[in-house]
Design an enzyme around this catalytic site. Structure first.
Site, short mmCIF file in Angstrom:
data_model
loop_
_atom_site.label_atom_id
_atom_site.label_comp_id
_atom_site.label_asym_id
_atom_site.label_seq_id
_atom_site.Cartn_x
_atom_site.Cartn_y
_atom_site.Cartn_z
N ASP A 93 0.85 -1.19 0.00
CA ASP A 93 0.00 0.00 0.00
C ASP A 93 0.88 1.24 0.00
OD1 ASP A 93 -2.37 1.33 -0.02
OD2 ASP A 93 -2.68 1.22 2.15
N HIS B 170 -3.87 14.21 0.30
CA HIS B 170 -4.07 13.44 1.53
C HIS B 170 -2.86 13.57 2.46
CE1 HIS B 170 -5.01 10.25 4.34
NE2 HIS B 170 -3.88 9.65 4.04
N ARG C 97 1.74 17.62 12.18
CA ARG C 97 3.04 18.27 12.32
C ARG C 97 3.01 19.76 11.98
NH1 ARG C 97 4.21 13.43 9.92
NH2 ARG C 97 4.00 14.42 7.88
N GLU D 114 -10.58 3.96 3.99
CA GLU D 114 -9.69 4.73 3.13
C GLU D 114 -10.03 4.38 1.69
OE1 GLU D 114 -5.55 4.16 4.02
OE2 GLU D 114 -5.59 5.59 5.68
N GLU E 79 -9.19 4.01 -2.01
CA GLU E 79 -7.96 3.86 -2.80
C GLU E 79 -8.26 3.17 -4.12
OE1 GLU E 79 -4.80 2.01 -0.63
OE2 GLU E 79 -5.26 3.06 1.24
N ASP F 198 -9.11 0.40 2.35
CA ASP F 198 -8.06 0.00 3.28
C ASP F 198 -8.51 0.39 4.70
OD1 ASP F 198 -5.61 -0.74 4.39
OD2 ASP F 198 -4.74 1.24 4.05
N ARG G 94 -7.68 4.00 13.64
CA ARG G 94 -6.79 5.14 13.85
C ARG G 94 -6.19 5.17 15.26
NH1 ARG G 94 -5.65 6.11 8.73
NH2 ARG G 94 -7.46 6.78 7.52
N GLN H 45 -3.44 2.70 15.34
CA GLN H 45 -2.37 3.21 14.47
C GLN H 45 -1.53 4.26 15.20
OE1 GLN H 45 -3.98 4.66 10.75
NE2 GLN H 45 -2.00 5.25 9.92
N TYR I 40 2.47 2.95 15.43
CA TYR I 40 3.13 3.10 14.13
C TYR I 40 4.60 3.54 14.18
CZ TYR I 40 3.09 8.20 13.47
OH TYR I 40 3.35 9.53 13.56
N LYS J 9 -4.06 -1.90 10.43
CA LYS J 9 -4.48 -2.05 9.04
C LYS J 9 -4.48 -3.51 8.56
CE LYS J 9 -3.12 2.54 7.42
NZ LYS J 9 -4.11 2.95 6.41
N THR K 11 -8.94 -5.60 4.36
CA THR K 11 -8.90 -4.71 3.21
C THR K 11 -9.93 -5.24 2.23
OG1 THR K 11 -6.52 -4.37 3.55
CG2 THR K 11 -7.41 -3.72 1.41
N THR L 203 -4.86 6.49 0.32
CA THR L 203 -6.06 7.32 0.31
C THR L 203 -5.99 8.39 -0.77
OG1 THR L 203 -6.13 7.04 2.68
CG2 THR L 203 -7.50 8.80 1.77
N GLU M 65 -9.28 12.64 7.77
CA GLU M 65 -9.18 13.97 7.18
C GLU M 65 -10.49 14.75 7.32
OE1 GLU M 65 -7.80 15.05 3.07
OE2 GLU M 65 -7.00 13.04 3.27
C1 LIG Z 1 1.47 9.71 4.33
O1 LIG Z 1 2.41 10.77 4.18
C2 LIG Z 1 2.25 11.87 5.10
C3 LIG Z 1 3.25 12.96 4.74
O2 LIG Z 1 4.57 12.54 4.75
C4 LIG Z 1 2.38 11.36 6.53
O3 LIG Z 1 2.17 12.41 7.44
C5 LIG Z 1 1.37 10.23 6.77
O4 LIG Z 1 1.54 9.69 8.06
C6 LIG Z 1 1.54 9.13 5.73
N1 LIG Z 1 0.53 8.09 5.94
C7 LIG Z 1 0.84 6.90 6.41
C8 LIG Z 1 -0.28 5.91 6.58
O5 LIG Z 1 1.98 6.59 6.68
#
Ligand SMILES: *[C@@H]1O[C@H](CO)[C@@H](O)[C@H](O)[C@H]1NC(C)=O
Ligand SMILES: *[C@@H]1O[C@H](CO)[C@@H](O)[C@H](O)[C@H]1NC(C)=O
Length: 441
Positions: free
Chosen positions: A137, A144, A153, A210, A212, A244, A248, A251, A255, A264, A268, A369, A383
């Site tokens: 994936d 996105h 961030r 998600e 996709e 997908d 959250r 995650q 992660y 995840k 799917t 996504t 989102e």
């Molecule tokens: C996808 O990329 C963005 C930007 O780098 C990041 O913030 C986000 O966590 C990523 N998504 C996944 C599922 O890793």
């Protein structure tokens, strides 16, 4: 009016036009053996039966057994056909297009052959189209990635430093890929509440979809040798819709540092009909300008860098109490397009193999996504609800959602609009069931 029409009736807004001819695996009540079919109008053409009727042979295809070859899952899948590669795919599509065209009588004029080769879609059950060896994936939508990055961030660091240089991806779980129609179950896992020292083990309270696009690989590279970008487009057999499913809260805790895992790997969903790259060819849209310029192995002549003009939508269907029982009510939650992707499918496949990693026929790669600008542009609830903080209204239902609730059905659809015809994907539909009772764990 489209240039070519079929003697099988096809409504203008039907996904299964003569221009589409997607491949799938189906069975019927009368014959529970899964078999390879092609959708047209309200019907399915049984390809093995077509071979038996002497209507499907070609120089390359010959007496190929790919439409009746059993797989480890029991009945046939599309793997054997996918493995044969582009020249055979083209020949087969050519034969089917001629046979089903208005002016061709070989099947049209024989009621016995029509009876043995055509099945009504309403009498068919669809199965997963391939036995998928591996699933990967990606995270190829800039809208996105920027929206999610901004949320966590801030706008200055929305994209990680690597994002514009390579298509980011992770190895997913092939064994959990299920066909549209299969319900999925809210997963259990570890969740750490904000500010808490230790995590709790509980059902996820933040289940998300998600939206996709997925693509199946045919013959690609050999172990140790990268797949060139030029060859990558030809190695893609076709496309499906992908949901997908993502938990959250699981995650967020798990992660770092290796990426998503149990959040995840539990399910799917994919749509059952594989729309071939050939059917999508008229809908190619040049990829967005890529800056900084990617390295040579991800660069190509502009006509090789494309996505497709596929209109995509997601509805959440809930059941509402009405006088005399329950009624299903659908609310639109996402409206977006596949051609907003920053990276192209061929770039994702080429990057996957830059290290020499072997892609196998039947491997599924997915875009990540797909979001776009505009109202309902978000391809997931993360989102749309800003990580659950702004509930999304479902006006038709009179309810709202931060995350999915038990009993919600997520329905994804996609199509390309031609002149008087559609090349569509049908549905990717699945209901979310409650988490297992703790006594069962
Ligand atoms: C996808 O990329 C963005 C930007 O780098 C990041 O913030 C986000 O966590 C990523 N998504 C996944 C599922 O890793
Ligand atoms: C990919 O598929 C092969 C064959 O089914 C399997 O042996 C391998 O473990 C899979 N790799 C990953 C990363 O899932």
């Amino acid at each position: 009016m489209p240039e070519r029409t079929s003697w099988v009736p096809v409504a203008p807004d039907c996904d299964w036009s003569l221009q589409n001819l997607p491949y799938g695996i189906f069975s019927t009540k009368e014959d529970s053996n899964p078999r390879v079919g092609v959708a047209i109008g309200d019907s399915i053409v049984d390809l093995a039966a077509l071979q038996d009727a002497g209507l499907l042979s070609g120089q390359l295809l010959g007496g190929a057994t790919c439409f009746r070859q059993a797989s480890a899952r029991g009945g046939p899948t599309l793997n054997a056909f996918m493995q044969l590669g582009l020249p055979v795919w083209e020949e087969t599509r050519g034969i089917l297009t001629r046979l089903l065209a208005s002016e061709e009588g070989a099947l049209r004029d024989s009621s016995a052959k029509r009876r043995s080769c055509l099945v009504a879609q309403r009498d068919a059950t669809m199965h997963i189209p391939a036995q998928i060896p591996n699933y990967t994936d990606f995270n190829a939508s800039r809208e996105h990635a920027s929206a999610v990055g901004t949320m966590f961030r801030g706008p200055e660091n929305a994209l990680q430093p690597n994002w514009l240089h390579l298509p980011i991806g992770y190895h997913g779980r092939a064994s959990s890929i299920v066909c549209s129609g299969t319900p999925v179950r809210r997963p259990w896992g570890q969740v750490r509440a904000p500010g808490a020292d230790t995590p709790l083990w509980q059902p996820s309270a933040a289940v998300d979809f998600e939206l996709e696009m997925g693509f199946f690989i045919g013959p690609a590279n050999v172990f140790g040798a990268p797949l060139s970008l030029e060859k990558a487009n030809d190695a893609i057999f076709g496309y499906v819709l992908v949901n997908d499913w993502s938990a959250r809260d699981l995650q967020a805790w798990e992660y770092v540092p290796l990426g998503p895992f149990t959040s995840k790997n539990w399910a799917t969903s994919i749509s059952p009909w594989v729309v071939s790259s050939a059917a999508l060819a008229p809908f190619r849209v040049a990829a967005p300008h890529q800056s900084p310029m990617p390295p040579a192995y991800l660069r190509s002549s502009p006509e090789e860098l494309y996505n497709y003009g596929i209109e995509l939508e997601v509805d959440i269907v809930t059941s509402r109490q009405v006088a005399g029982g329950e009624r299903a009510v659908a609310d639109a939650v996402t409206r977006t397009r596949m051609d907003t992707l920053y990276w192209t499918p061929a770039q994702m496949a080429a990057h996957h193999t830059v290290s020499g990693c072997l892609l196998l026929p039947g491997d599924l790669l997915a875009s990540g996504t797909i979001s776009s600008e505009g109202p309902l542009g978000a391809g997931c609830l993360l989102e749309a609800t800003r990580n659950g903080k702004q509930r999304l209204p479902l006006p038709n239902t009179g309810a709202s959602r931060a995350w999915l609730e038990d009993g919600d059905t997520v329905v994804m659809r996609g199509h390309c609009q031609g002149d008087g015809y559609r090349v569509g994907f049908g549905e990717c539909r699945a209901k979310l069931l409650p988490a297992l009772d703790i006594a069962c764990l």
